[in-house]
Design an enzyme around this catalytic site. Sequence first.
Site, mmCIF file in Angstrom:
data_model
loop_
_atom_site.group_PDB
_atom_site.id
_atom_site.type_symbol
_atom_site.label_atom_id
_atom_site.label_comp_id
_atom_site.label_asym_id
_atom_site.label_seq_id
_atom_site.Cartn_x
_atom_site.Cartn_y
_atom_site.Cartn_z
ATOM 1 N N LYS A 115 -4.457 11.858 -2.633
ATOM 2 C CA LYS A 115 -5.525 12.190 -3.595
ATOM 3 C C LYS A 115 -5.488 13.680 -3.937
ATOM 4 C CE LYS A 115 -8.090 8.525 -4.733
ATOM 5 N NZ LYS A 115 -6.994 7.593 -4.949
ATOM 6 N N LYS A 196 1.726 1.274 -6.061
ATOM 7 C CA LYS A 196 0.676 0.274 -5.898
ATOM 8 C C LYS A 196 -0.131 0.212 -7.195
ATOM 9 C CE LYS A 196 -3.711 1.910 -4.433
ATOM 10 N NZ LYS A 196 -4.880 2.063 -3.630
ATOM 11 N N LYS A 199 -5.932 1.775 -11.004
ATOM 12 C CA LYS A 199 -6.446 2.178 -12.311
ATOM 13 C C LYS A 199 -6.079 3.630 -12.606
ATOM 14 C CE LYS A 199 -9.970 1.250 -15.364
ATOM 15 N NZ LYS A 199 -11.021 2.044 -15.884
HETATM 16 P P1 ADP Z 1 -8.421 1.339 -6.707
HETATM 17 O O1 ADP Z 1 -7.333 1.596 -5.687
HETATM 18 O O2 ADP Z 1 -7.924 0.623 -7.921
HETATM 19 O O3 ADP Z 1 -9.235 2.535 -7.036
HETATM 20 P P2 ADP Z 1 -10.361 0.616 -4.716
HETATM 21 O O4 ADP Z 1 -9.902 1.820 -3.990
HETATM 22 O O5 ADP Z 1 -11.797 0.536 -5.100
HETATM 23 O O6 ADP Z 1 -9.436 0.348 -5.988
HETATM 24 O O7 ADP Z 1 -9.997 -0.647 -3.837
HETATM 25 C C1 ADP Z 1 -10.788 -1.803 -3.756
HETATM 26 C C2 ADP Z 1 -10.086 -2.797 -2.884
HETATM 27 O O8 ADP Z 1 -8.925 -3.279 -3.548
HETATM 28 C C3 ADP Z 1 -9.612 -2.227 -1.557
HETATM 29 O O9 ADP Z 1 -9.802 -3.192 -0.561
HETATM 30 C C4 ADP Z 1 -8.145 -1.982 -1.755
HETATM 31 O O10 ADP Z 1 -7.411 -2.093 -0.561
HETATM 32 C C5 ADP Z 1 -7.784 -3.116 -2.715
HETATM 33 N N1 ADP Z 1 -6.659 -2.750 -3.566
HETATM 34 C C6 ADP Z 1 -6.663 -1.791 -4.517
HETATM 35 N N2 ADP Z 1 -5.467 -1.724 -5.127
HETATM 36 C C7 ADP Z 1 -4.679 -2.650 -4.519
HETATM 37 C C8 ADP Z 1 -3.327 -3.081 -4.692
HETATM 38 N N3 ADP Z 1 -2.543 -2.541 -5.620
HETATM 39 N N4 ADP Z 1 -2.850 -4.066 -3.903
HETATM 40 C C9 ADP Z 1 -3.639 -4.640 -2.966
HETATM 41 N N5 ADP Z 1 -4.925 -4.292 -2.753
HETATM 42 C C10 ADP Z 1 -5.452 -3.312 -3.508
#
Ligand code: ADP
Length: 329
Positions: A115, A196, A199
């Site tokens: 980050k 991965k 967004k």
């Molecule tokens: P982002 O990473 O898109 O900002 P969050 O951090 O809010 O989303 O993650 C919400 C949930 O979705 C968490 O449990 C995270 O581990 C899961 N998650 C987010 N991106 C992925 C991904 N590419 N593959 C699998 N799980 C994911």
Amino acid sequence: MSSKIGHVFSGIRPTGHSHLGNYLGAIKNYVALQDEYECVYCIVDLHALTTVEDTLDLRQNTYEMALDLLAAGIRPEETILFVQSHVPQVTELHTILSMVTPIGKLTDLPTFKEKARQQPHNVNYGLVGYPVLMAADIVLYKTDIVPVGVDQAAHIEFTREVVRSFNYRYNTNVLIEPQMKNTEVPKVLGIDGKEKMSKSLDNHIEIAAMPEETRQRVMMMVTDPQRVKRSDPGNPDVCNVFSLHMILTPAEDAAMINVECRRAGIGCVDCKKLFAGNLNKALEPFRARRADLAQNPTAVWDVLHNGSRRARTIAEQTMVEVREAVGLP
Ligand code: ADP
């Protein structure tokens, strides 16, 4: 008496519409676990503040996330669905847990480093303390199981360490060490086929999008990089489209692609078209439910307010025990 076998907690950031990574990596588990566990799911707006500088959309995004979760199958009559900032006890516990957290442990975490690299102009204190706030959220609800994607593994391990440090320091057992639970797809790659899906990297496929938009995103997906011409044979083992076919496409069709791709019998364009169709079909019921729920925003906010009330009751009970254990007057 409840017949459920334990407590589940997970948080999801309101950073706009959910994507396929969130859905396959976390939300699918959220829904399934409701059958066996007492579930508490939280839209973590405070966590969003660590990366979101313009908060104008935060309310709307919180509402959109609630729509996504309810449409995916969260049942608010049994499961608690709420907004993180509506339960201020979490910030109190965050402060208390920060006293048993060595700073070096936080700055060493790969998630923090990543980050900090992504937003060098805004390496704020909240970003460093993110895992402490997450740990506070988890332990407030006496959580046994945390369904998250594999990207969160270090944070769950950190939570377990904080629980041990707290219980040791204050000679208590009020906090519980949680276990992590991944779905069968713990890491979904983005349309770039490398990172991965996220967004913030703009490599995502939104689950609530219109079918045409989904199709366009799928058509942008990177496949086997070695396959340059249509006549080149491909390798499904290294192709992200194929890995998603394996999850969302009927087994017979996936088996056909597995054979045909290797002998250039099917091209990437046709393979992606097939996937886009299957994905849109799989998401159809979700999208219909979401549109239905969106007819009544007040009812959605009522679910969140009601959930927050229930969450506050549990959180306050835990805090009474925590304050007692710490010796706060
Ligand atoms: P982002 O990473 O898109 O900002 P969050 O951090 O809010 O989303 O993650 C919400 C949930 O979705 C968490 O449990 C995270 O581990 C899961 N998650 C987010 N991106 C992925 C991904 N590419 N593959 C699998 N799980 C994911």
